[in-house]
Design a protein around this motif. Structure first.
Motif, PDB file in Angstrom:
ATOM      1  N   ASP A  13       0.879  -1.146   0.047  1.00  0.00           N
ATOM      2  CA  ASP A  13      -0.196   0.078  -0.150  1.00  0.00           C
ATOM      3  C   ASP A  13       0.837   1.259  -0.002  1.00  0.00           C
ATOM      4  O   ASP A  13       0.594   2.292  -0.652  1.00  0.00           O
ATOM      5  N   VAL A  14       1.936   1.066   0.837  1.00  0.00           N
ATOM      6  CA  VAL A  14       2.888   2.224   0.643  1.00  0.00           C
ATOM      7  C   VAL A  14       3.459   2.481  -0.866  1.00  0.00           C
ATOM      8  O   VAL A  14       3.639   3.879  -1.257  1.00  0.00           O
ATOM      9  N   ASN A  15       3.917   1.431  -1.292  1.00  0.00           N
ATOM     10  CA  ASN A  15       4.461   1.716  -2.634  1.00  0.00           C
ATOM     11  C   ASN A  15       3.523   2.182  -3.624  1.00  0.00           C
ATOM     12  O   ASN A  15       3.784   3.288  -4.262  1.00  0.00           O
ATOM     13  N   LYS A  16       2.081   1.755  -3.637  1.00  0.00           N
ATOM     14  CA  LYS A  16       1.262   2.349  -4.484  1.00  0.00           C
ATOM     15  C   LYS A  16       0.959   3.814  -4.090  1.00  0.00           C
ATOM     16  O   LYS A  16       0.565   4.559  -5.000  1.00  0.00           O
ATOM     17  N   THR A  17       1.130   4.075  -2.683  1.00  0.00           N
ATOM     18  CA  THR A  17       0.624   5.373  -2.447  1.00  0.00           C
ATOM     19  C   THR A  17       1.728   6.499  -3.066  1.00  0.00           C
ATOM     20  O   THR A  17       1.596   7.491  -3.504  1.00  0.00           O
ATOM     21  N   LEU A  18       2.893   6.004  -2.972  1.00  0.00           N
ATOM     22  CA  LEU A  18       4.228   6.801  -3.488  1.00  0.00           C
ATOM     23  C   LEU A  18       4.026   6.838  -4.727  1.00  0.00           C
ATOM     24  O   LEU A  18       4.365   7.998  -5.555  1.00  0.00           O
ATOM     25  N   GLU A  19       3.541   5.786  -5.672  1.00  0.00           N
ATOM     26  CA  GLU A  19       3.467   6.447  -7.040  1.00  0.00           C
ATOM     27  C   GLU A  19       2.311   7.234  -7.529  1.00  0.00           C
ATOM     28  O   GLU A  19       2.095   7.587  -8.565  1.00  0.00           O
ATOM     29  N   ASN A  20       1.424   7.518  -6.269  1.00  0.00           N
ATOM     30  CA  ASN A  20       0.326   8.447  -6.644  1.00  0.00           C
ATOM     31  C   ASN A  20       0.952   9.668  -6.350  1.00  0.00           C
ATOM     32  O   ASN A  20      -0.066  10.870  -6.716  1.00  0.00           O
ATOM     33  N   PHE A  21       1.750  10.191  -6.027  1.00  0.00           N
ATOM     34  CA  PHE A  21       2.549  11.630  -5.780  1.00  0.00           C
ATOM     35  C   PHE A  21       2.666  12.128  -7.249  1.00  0.00           C
ATOM     36  O   PHE A  21       3.011  11.588  -8.141  1.00  0.00           O
ATOM     37  N   ARG A  22       2.244  13.369  -7.071  1.00  0.00           N
ATOM     38  CA  ARG A  22       2.342  14.524  -8.162  1.00  0.00           C
ATOM     39  C   ARG A  22       3.129  15.734  -7.835  1.00  0.00           C
ATOM     40  O   ARG A  22       2.905  16.315  -6.809  1.00  0.00           O
ATOM     41  N   THR A  23       4.584  16.022  -8.373  1.00  0.00           N
ATOM     42  CA  THR A  23       5.368  16.884  -8.003  1.00  0.00           C
ATOM     43  C   THR A  23       4.748  18.233  -8.238  1.00  0.00           C
ATOM     44  O   THR A  23       4.337  18.567  -9.309  1.00  0.00           O
ATOM     45  N   ILE A  24       4.867  19.230  -7.213  1.00  0.00           N
ATOM     46  CA  ILE A  24       4.347  20.630  -7.420  1.00  0.00           C
ATOM     47  C   ILE A  24       5.581  21.524  -6.873  1.00  0.00           C
ATOM     48  O   ILE A  24       6.506  21.153  -6.359  1.00  0.00           O
ATOM     49  N   ASP A  25       5.328  22.761  -7.134  1.00  0.00           N
ATOM     50  CA  ASP A  25       6.395  23.662  -6.743  1.00  0.00           C
ATOM     51  C   ASP A  25       5.809  24.872  -6.089  1.00  0.00           C
ATOM     52  O   ASP A  25       4.457  25.298  -6.291  1.00  0.00           O
TER      53      ASP A  25
END
Length: 422
Positions: A114-126
């Motif tokens: 679940d942590v792995n999939k969570t990290l795949e869902n990150f979208r980088t902003i600035d």
């Protein structure tokens, strides 16, 4: 103006499990989604929302990020918008939380997949670059709390809202202050109130006390054990020691080693990268148990986790030096009720490896908080002049809201599960 509403799923009149569901038009977003760590008990989590389009994650600390994998475990894979460094900190903390939960027999409701999939869902902003999520426009603004911490300014059809997350308006060794001046018009301010009823002592005096304590300890032949949070805090303390002229060895142990490696990769997320880099290069990572044993047996300065003495390498060092009145344990942050750190301050003893230990070494508590103080919150409210203030993330949030009401500022401290329509 368009209708905007928030539903408080956690982190209202408490510090922990921050989670607010924002609804604007047809768009639903979570503002943070954290867990509440309670010493000697299972963690608490906010409820799972029926549907959500995205998560806006202010920063990586577990009280803001620790429930994110529960969304995945319940079949909700949604984008998580956060600064680049926040993803790496969150990865570090979430995997560590699984390890700690296994040791303590706690059920997090998620695992490594679940942590792995969570990290795949990150979208980088600035910072300061607007982006769209459904019917809302979002801009992240530097919050000054830890590297990558963000406040979110949200616009929907003429209504503007600012969610501060954790923020700090005072410059520290590691961080610049929150960029309040970058914030456009705010109708609704949702602010943290962790220290809404308290001022922090002057940081320069805390730094002087830190160096004096370390030097007195070393000069008497003792070991100075400095306990702090892995992300930000121990690096801040090391920078303070160096800035105050301490030239000796500084050993770094525990999860702070990896956290410091992450921080060193992001030059634009700290106040002074050169000063930070010099400090990092001057520290000596503790590589193994043999090295740990050698450090504990001679006059040394070691920075280590955990910040509230609930576990981590600090237990070993304290167990080795607990009866040495020439050695010192320096706590660098707040100690939650029920934590071993609070118990040590109040009773002079703490549990290590299942055994109760009297600690007669010197114990000091300093304040290196990365949260805004009372005067900073009040100044932020004055500077932004919102139409309404919502006080969250503080065990005295309701008292603070009442205080604002008495001076003519529309304010509210929601209860858990309460929905406010603006």
């Amino acid at each position: 103006m368009a209708k905007v509403s928030i539903t408080c799923l956690g982190g209202t009149r408490e510090v922990g499990k921050s989670a607010i569901l924002l609804e604007a038009g047809r768009t639903k977003v979570l503002l943070d989604y954290g867990m509440k760590l309670i010493p000697k008990q299972h963690p608490e989590f906010p409820p799972i929302p029926e549907e959500v389009d995205a998560v806006l994650l202010t920063h990586a600390h577990l009280d803001h990020s620790g429930a994110l994998p529960r969304l995945v475990s319940h079949g909700m894979e949604v984008p998580i918008y956060a600064l680049d460094i926040t993803k790496y900190y969150t990865e570090l903390l979430l995997y560590d939380s699984i390890k700690v939960a296994k040791l303590k027999g706690h059920n997090l409701g998620y695992g490594a997949r679940d942590v792995n999939k969570t990290l795949e869902n990150f979208r980088t902003i600035d910072f300061n670059i607007p982006f769209k999520v459904g019917d809302i426009e979002v801009t992240a603004i530097d919050a000054g709390h830890i590297p990558g911490s963000a406040m979110f300014h949200i616009n929907h059809d003429g209504t503007s809202l600012l969610y501060t997350g954790d923020f700090n308006t005072v410059e520290s060794r590691l961080m610049p202050p929150a960029r309040i001046e970058d914030i456009p018009k705010v109708d609704i301010l949702i602010t943290e109130t962790t220290y809404a009823k308290k001022e922090h002592p002057p940081r320069d005096k805390q730094e002087i006390l830190l160096k004096e304590t370390v030097m007195e300890t070393l000069n008497s032949g003792g070991t100075a054990i400095i306990a702090g949070f892995a992300i930000g805090r121990l690096l801040e303390v090391a920078m303070a020691l160096r800035a105050r002229g301490f030239k000796g060895d500084i050993f770094l142990d525990g999860m702070a080693k990896k956290s410091t490696e992450i921080t060193s990769e992001f030059s634009n997320k700290v106040r002074n990268y050169e000063e930070m880099s010099l400090t990092i290069r001057s520290m000596i990572p503790v590589r193994d148990w043999g090295m740990r044993e050698r450090i504990a047996k001679r006059p040394s300065v070691v920075l280590t986790t955990s910040g509230m003495l609930e576990g981590g390498p600090v237990h070993y060092y304290v167990k080795e030096r607990k009866e040495d009145e020439n050695s010192s344990l320096i706590l660098t942050g707040y100690q939650v009720d029920g934590s071993e750190g609070r118990r040590l301050l109040e009773e002079g003893r703490m549990e290590i490896d299942g055994e109760d230990n009297w600690v007669t070494m010197k114990v000091n508590q300093l304040n290196f908080s990365a949260h805004v103080s009372r005067s900073g919150i009040l100044k932020t409210i004055r500077d932004l002049s919102p139409r309404e203030v919502v006080a969250v993330h503080g065990d005295k949030a309701d008292e603070f809201a009442d205080e604002l009401e008495k001076v003519g500022i529309a304010a509210h401290s929601p209860e858990m599960g309460e929905t406010i329509v603006f």
